[in-house]
Design a protein around this motif. Structure first.
Motif, PDB file in Angstrom:
ATOM      1  N   SER A  85       0.828  -1.203   0.000  1.00  0.00           N
ATOM      2  CA  SER A  85       0.000   0.000   0.000  1.00  0.00           C
ATOM      3  C   SER A  85       0.865   1.257   0.000  1.00  0.00           C
ATOM      4  CB  SER A  85      -0.931  -0.008   1.215  1.00  0.00           C
ATOM      5  OG  SER A  85      -1.677   1.184   1.281  1.00  0.00           O
ATOM      6  N   ILE A  86       1.850   1.314   0.884  1.00  0.00           N
ATOM      7  CA  ILE A  86       2.740   2.480   0.925  1.00  0.00           C
ATOM      8  C   ILE A  86       3.536   2.590  -0.369  1.00  0.00           C
ATOM      9  CG2 ILE A  86       4.700   3.501   2.140  1.00  0.00           C
ATOM     10  CD1 ILE A  86       3.654   2.175   4.689  1.00  0.00           C
ATOM     11  N   PHE A  87       3.950   1.462  -0.909  1.00  0.00           N
ATOM     12  CA  PHE A  87       4.698   1.468  -2.175  1.00  0.00           C
ATOM     13  C   PHE A  87       3.867   2.042  -3.319  1.00  0.00           C
ATOM     14  CE2 PHE A  87       4.986  -1.198  -6.057  1.00  0.00           C
ATOM     15  CZ  PHE A  87       6.116  -0.613  -6.607  1.00  0.00           C
ATOM     16  N   ILE A  88       2.615   1.638  -3.432  1.00  0.00           N
ATOM     17  CA  ILE A  88       1.755   2.132  -4.509  1.00  0.00           C
ATOM     18  C   ILE A  88       1.456   3.617  -4.328  1.00  0.00           C
ATOM     19  CG2 ILE A  88      -0.551   1.936  -5.524  1.00  0.00           C
ATOM     20  CD1 ILE A  88      -0.427  -1.063  -4.885  1.00  0.00           C
ATOM     21  N   LEU A  89       1.197   4.039  -3.091  1.00  0.00           N
ATOM     22  CA  LEU A  89       0.866   5.435  -2.833  1.00  0.00           C
ATOM     23  C   LEU A  89       2.063   6.367  -3.023  1.00  0.00           C
ATOM     24  CD1 LEU A  89      -1.383   5.082   0.357  1.00  0.00           C
ATOM     25  CD2 LEU A  89      -2.118   5.691  -1.958  1.00  0.00           C
ATOM     26  N   SER A  90       3.265   5.833  -2.995  1.00  0.00           N
ATOM     27  CA  SER A  90       4.451   6.683  -3.103  1.00  0.00           C
ATOM     28  C   SER A  90       5.095   6.642  -4.483  1.00  0.00           C
ATOM     29  CB  SER A  90       5.486   6.284  -2.044  1.00  0.00           C
ATOM     30  OG  SER A  90       5.893   4.945  -2.224  1.00  0.00           O
ATOM     31  N   THR A  91       5.179   5.487  -5.090  1.00  0.00           N
ATOM     32  CA  THR A  91       5.945   5.367  -6.331  1.00  0.00           C
ATOM     33  C   THR A  91       5.278   6.087  -7.497  1.00  0.00           C
ATOM     34  OG1 THR A  91       6.829   3.236  -5.611  1.00  0.00           O
ATOM     35  CG2 THR A  91       6.972   3.746  -7.955  1.00  0.00           C
ATOM     36  N   GLY A  92       3.979   5.849  -7.715  1.00  0.00           N
ATOM     37  CA  GLY A  92       3.296   6.467  -8.839  1.00  0.00           C
ATOM     38  C   GLY A  92       3.308   7.986  -8.797  1.00  0.00           C
ATOM     39  N   PRO A  93       2.785   8.614  -7.742  1.00  0.00           N
ATOM     40  CA  PRO A  93       2.840  10.083  -7.664  1.00  0.00           C
ATOM     41  C   PRO A  93       4.261  10.628  -7.694  1.00  0.00           C
ATOM     42  CG  PRO A  93       1.287   9.206  -6.071  1.00  0.00           C
ATOM     43  CD  PRO A  93       2.014   8.026  -6.631  1.00  0.00           C
TER      44      PRO A  93
END
Length: 335
Positions: A85-93
Motif C-alpha cells: 500500500s505504501i509502495f503504490i501510494l508513493s511510487t506512482g505520484p
C-alpha cells in the motif's frame, strides 16, 4: 636468451594480455559484489533454514519450517499489505511529480541553479529528521494538518489510528524525500533531448502541453524505466519513515503501518529469532524480484510495441524508394 626466444616470449605475453587482461579489469566489481552482495544473500538463506537465536547462535536445521511459520502468521500478511500500500501510494505520484518538476526546471526560469538546489534539499535531509517533522505534522491531537482541517470546518483525520491515512502520511514523507532526486535524474535526461524536435513540433503548431506529451515523455522512456525500478526496490524496503513515524517504532498499536522491514526488525532484535527474521528477508527479496520482473516485462512490451510502430514508416519508405528506383530504371531503359 636469443632474440628469437625473446620475440617468442613477447608474442606469448602479448597474446595472454589480450586474452586475460579484460577479465582482470572487470574482476574488482565481481569480487566486491560477491563479498557484499552474493555472500550475505546466501548466508541469509542459510540462517533462514536453521533455528537461529540471537544469543545462543546457530541451532538445528529446520528446513522450510521458518517459512511455513511466517506464512501462517497474520502479522506477516498485514505487513505485506502495508508495504504494498505504501509502495503504490508513493511510487506512482513520485514519478509523475518528478517529471513535471523536471520539465519546469528545463524551461526558461530565472535562477535555475537556486531552484535545482532547492529541489534537491529534501533529499539531503536525514530520513530521521524528515520522519520526526512529518510525524508531528500528522499527529492526531496537536498536529498541524488536523489543526488546519479543524479551522476550515472539517473533521480531524486519524493519521496514526487509521491504516489508509497512516499509509498516505508515510507515502507523503517518501515523496518529499525522493521526488527532487528523481526530478534531477529526469532533468538530466531532458537536457539530452535534441532541441530540433521541439522546434519541429512548434512549427507544426504543437503547444507546450502537446510537446511535453508527444516529445518529452516518449524520449524519457528509458529513464522512466530506470526510476520506476529503483523506486520499486527502495519503496519495498522502506524502514526509516515507518520506524520513526510515531516515536515508538512499533508500526502502530495494531500494526497499522508495520512494513515487512519493521516486521523483520521485530523478529530479529526484539524476539531474538534470527531464523524467522531471515525467512522474512528471503521472502522480501523474492517479492522485489517478482515485482521487478513484472516491471521489466511490461516496459519491454511497451518498448517493443513502440519500436514496431516506429519501424513501419521506415519500411514503407524503403518500399517506396525501391518502387521509385524501378520506375527510374524503366524510364532509362525506354530512353
Amino acid at each position: 636468451m636469443s632474440s628469437a626466444a625473446r620475440m617468442g616470449f613477447r608474442s606469448r605475453a602479448s597474446a595472454w594480455d589480450r586474452k586475460y587482461s579484460p577479465y582482470l579489469y572487470i574482476s574488482p566489481f565481481f569480487i566486491l559484489f560477491a563479498i557484499v552482495g552474493l555472500f550475505p544473500l546466501l548466508y541469509t538463506a542459510w540462517v533462514a533454514a536453521h533455528d537461529w537465536d540471537l544469543i545462543m547462535g546457530q541451532g538445528e536445521f529446520v528446513g522450510f519450517e521458518n517459512f511455513t511459520h511466517i506464512l501462517g502468521e497474520r502479522a506477516f500478511w498485514i505487513s505485506l499489505r502495508n508495504t504494498l500500500s505504501i509502495f503504490i501510494l508513493s511510487t506512482g505520484p513520485q514519478v509523475l511529480i518528478a517529471i513535471v518538476i523536471a520539465y519546469m526546471l528545463d524551461s526558461h526560469l530565472r535562477a535555475k541553479t537556486f531552484w535545482r538546489m532547492g529541489v534537491l534539499l529534501p533529499y539531503v535531509v536525514t530520513p530521521v529528521a524528515v520522519a520526526l517533522i512529518f510525524g508531528n505534522l500528522f499527529a492526531e491531537r496537536f498536529g498541524l494538518v488536523n489543526s488546519a482541517l479543524e479551522i476550515i470546518g472539517l473533521n480531524p483525520v486519524g493519521w496514526q489510528s487509521d491504516s489508509l491515512a497512516s499509509h498516505l502520511a508515510i507515502a507523503t514523507m517518501v515523496n518529499f524525500r525522493w521526488t527532487g532526486y528523481n526530478a534531477l535524474i529526469f532533468l538530466a535526461a531532458m537536457q539530452a533531448i535534441p532541441r530540433d524536435l521541439y522546434e519541429q513540433a512548434e512549427i507544426d503548431g504543437a503547444g507546450r502541453v502537446r510537446q511535453f506529451l508527444s516529445v518529452t515523455v516518449p524520449m524519457l522512456r528509458p529513464t522512466i524505466i530506470f526510476v520506476v525500478i529503483t523506486s520499486t526496490i527502495g519503496g519495498l524496503q522502506i524502514f526509516d519513515e515507518p520506524r520513526m513515524y510515531d516515536h515508538s517504532g512499533r508500526g502502530g498499536s495494531d500494526g497499522q503501518w508495520r512494513t515487512m522491514t519493521l516486521y523483520l526488525y521485530e523478529l530479529g532484535w526484539t524476539r531474538s529469532d534470527f531464523g524467522r527474521a531471515s525467512a522474512v528477508a528471503v521472502l522480501l527479496f523474492l517479492l522485489i524480484v517478482a515485482i521487478g520482473i513484472i516491471n521489466f516485462t511490461i516496459t519491454r512490451r511497451i518498448a517493443t510495441a513502440d519500436g514496431g510502430k516506429g519501424r513501419q514508416p521506415s519500411r514503407a519508405r524503403l518500399r517506396a524508394q525501391k518502387r521509385a528506383q524501378r520506375r527510374e530504371h524503366k524510364k532509362e531503359a525506354a530512353r
